[in-house]
Design a protein around this motif. Structure first.
Motif, PDB file in Angstrom:
ATOM      1  N   LEU A   9      -9.674  16.872   7.951  1.00  0.00           N
ATOM      2  CA  LEU A   9      -8.713  17.969   8.015  1.00  0.00           C
ATOM      3  C   LEU A   9      -8.771  18.875   6.783  1.00  0.00           C
ATOM      4  N   GLY A  10      -9.254  18.355   5.664  1.00  0.00           N
ATOM      5  CA  GLY A  10      -9.325  19.156   4.444  1.00  0.00           C
ATOM      6  C   GLY A  10      -8.956  18.317   3.234  1.00  0.00           C
ATOM      7  N   MET A  11      -8.836  18.978   2.079  1.00  0.00           N
ATOM      8  CA  MET A  11      -8.525  18.286   0.830  1.00  0.00           C
ATOM      9  C   MET A  11      -7.164  18.722   0.304  1.00  0.00           C
ATOM     10  N   THR A  12      -6.537  17.807  -0.432  1.00  0.00           N
ATOM     11  CA  THR A  12      -5.274  18.094  -1.109  1.00  0.00           C
ATOM     12  C   THR A  12      -5.228  17.206  -2.342  1.00  0.00           C
ATOM     13  N   GLN A  13      -4.050  17.056  -2.942  1.00  0.00           N
ATOM     14  CA  GLN A  13      -3.927  16.198  -4.112  1.00  0.00           C
ATOM     15  C   GLN A  13      -2.644  15.381  -4.031  1.00  0.00           C
ATOM     16  N   VAL A  14      -2.701  14.208  -4.639  1.00  0.00           N
ATOM     17  CA  VAL A  14      -1.569  13.283  -4.640  1.00  0.00           C
ATOM     18  C   VAL A  14      -1.184  13.015  -6.093  1.00  0.00           C
ATOM     19  N   PHE A  15       0.113  13.033  -6.377  1.00  0.00           N
ATOM     20  CA  PHE A  15       0.605  12.786  -7.722  1.00  0.00           C
ATOM     21  C   PHE A  15       1.099  11.348  -7.837  1.00  0.00           C
ATOM     22  N   GLY A  16       0.663  10.655  -8.898  1.00  0.00           N
ATOM     23  CA  GLY A  16       1.101   9.296  -9.147  1.00  0.00           C
ATOM     24  C   GLY A  16       2.430   9.255  -9.874  1.00  0.00           C
ATOM     25  N   VAL A  21      -2.997  13.217 -11.347  1.00  0.00           N
ATOM     26  CA  VAL A  21      -3.378  13.900 -10.112  1.00  0.00           C
ATOM     27  C   VAL A  21      -4.623  13.231  -9.521  1.00  0.00           C
ATOM     28  N   THR A  22      -4.570  12.932  -8.223  1.00  0.00           N
ATOM     29  CA  THR A  22      -5.713  12.337  -7.528  1.00  0.00           C
ATOM     30  C   THR A  22      -6.138  13.258  -6.392  1.00  0.00           C
ATOM     31  N   PRO A  23      -7.369  13.811  -6.453  1.00  0.00           N
ATOM     32  CA  PRO A  23      -7.852  14.629  -5.326  1.00  0.00           C
ATOM     33  C   PRO A  23      -8.193  13.753  -4.141  1.00  0.00           C
ATOM     34  N   VAL A  24      -7.706  14.109  -2.968  1.00  0.00           N
ATOM     35  CA  VAL A  24      -7.921  13.282  -1.778  1.00  0.00           C
ATOM     36  C   VAL A  24      -8.362  14.151  -0.611  1.00  0.00           C
ATOM     37  N   LYS A 174     -11.988   5.191  -2.314  1.00  0.00           N
ATOM     38  CA  LYS A 174     -10.769   4.383  -2.268  1.00  0.00           C
ATOM     39  C   LYS A 174      -9.746   4.997  -1.320  1.00  0.00           C
ATOM     40  N   ILE A 175      -9.133   4.156  -0.494  1.00  0.00           N
ATOM     41  CA  ILE A 175      -8.050   4.619   0.373  1.00  0.00           C
ATOM     42  C   ILE A 175      -6.773   4.703  -0.466  1.00  0.00           C
ATOM     43  N   VAL A 176      -6.286   5.921  -0.668  1.00  0.00           N
ATOM     44  CA  VAL A 176      -5.086   6.126  -1.475  1.00  0.00           C
ATOM     45  C   VAL A 176      -3.844   5.767  -0.675  1.00  0.00           C
ATOM     46  N   SER A 177      -3.791   6.170   0.598  1.00  0.00           N
ATOM     47  CA  SER A 177      -2.642   5.824   1.440  1.00  0.00           C
ATOM     48  C   SER A 177      -3.032   5.931   2.907  1.00  0.00           C
ATOM     49  N   CYS A 184      -3.260   9.421   9.891  1.00  0.00           N
ATOM     50  CA  CYS A 184      -4.195   9.923   8.893  1.00  0.00           C
ATOM     51  C   CYS A 184      -4.397   8.891   7.791  1.00  0.00           C
ATOM     52  N   ILE A 185      -5.564   8.949   7.160  1.00  0.00           N
ATOM     53  CA  ILE A 185      -5.799   8.206   5.932  1.00  0.00           C
ATOM     54  C   ILE A 185      -6.185   9.206   4.848  1.00  0.00           C
ATOM     55  N   LEU A 186      -5.798   8.903   3.611  1.00  0.00           N
ATOM     56  CA  LEU A 186      -6.123   9.739   2.468  1.00  0.00           C
ATOM     57  C   LEU A 186      -7.089   8.966   1.595  1.00  0.00           C
TER      58      LEU A 186
END
Length: 208
Positions: A9-16, A21-24, A174-177, A184-186
């Motif tokens: 679907l595309g890329m985004t980022q996840v904040f811990g 910041v983790t690009p996913v 790595k599967i972030v979530s 969906c998987i990130l």
């Protein structure tokens, strides 16, 4: 190794929690339907055939649609075969995003973006010649052969040509979530292919 078919679907980022910041990459895992099973007795090897994404039946030719009618299933757009042993999934069953509950790292395979015919600077990273007005050598690849011996272009010489649209495998992502509500998987990092392109996601071979 068995896996599932997904759509990038595309890329985004996840904040811990600490603000890191983790690009996913977001991969949608539609319900994969088991279309067929290959057995050692009948086919000489063991494999599972999965299919996803409904399509209009009149858009499929008769041989393609026939494999679905034979199993009493609706026609699906994408079909992939996975070599595996000992998988007891039944024909017609649906495998969803729950498959990744106990998996931490995955390998993602897809077709990279096609760039068309490109020169050596874009395709191979050549530096190019001087940009000054007096220069007559800007983006060309220069000499590709020899003056006397062996007087030919050697195989493997870097030259202009078709770029991209290759089968690419990115390992140990790595599967972030896992988002079960949106199916969906990130995964951390980038995966090959354009947005809405189909990829194959399997458990990582080199990392658990």
């Amino acid at each position: 190794m068995v896996g599932l078919i997904g759509k990038k679907l595309g890329m985004t980022q996840v904040f811990g929690e600490g603000g890191e910041v983790t690009p996913v990459t977001v991969i949608k895992i539609e319900d994969n339907v088991v279309l067929d099973k290959r057995t050692a007795d009948k086919n000489g090897y063991e494999a599972i055939v999965l299919a996803v994404s409904p399509m209009k039946e009149h858009r499929a030719n008769k041989p393609y649609a026939g494999q679905f009618k034979k199993k009493g299933l609706p026609v699906l757009k994408v079909v992939k075969e996975f070599r595996c042993e000992g998988v007891d999934w039944e024909v017609g069953s649906e495998i969803g995003v729950d498959f990744f509950d106990d998996i931490r790292y995955v390998d993602v395979r897809g077709v990279s973006k096609g760039k068309g015919y490109q020169g050596v600077m874009k395709r191979h990273g050549f530096a190019g010649g001087p940009a000054a007005h007096g220069s007559k050598f800007h983006r060309a690849n220069g000499s590709t052969g020899q003056a006397s011996y062996p007087s030919k272009v050697l195989k493997g010489t870097k030259m202009p040509g078709r770029m991209g649209a290759d089968n690419v495998c990115v390992q140990n992502l790595k599967i972030v979530s896992v988002d079960k509500d949106n199916k969906c998987i990130l995964v951390r990092g980038a995966v090959p292919g354009p947005r809405k392109g189909y990829v194959v996601v399997t458990q990582a071979k080199k990392k658990r």
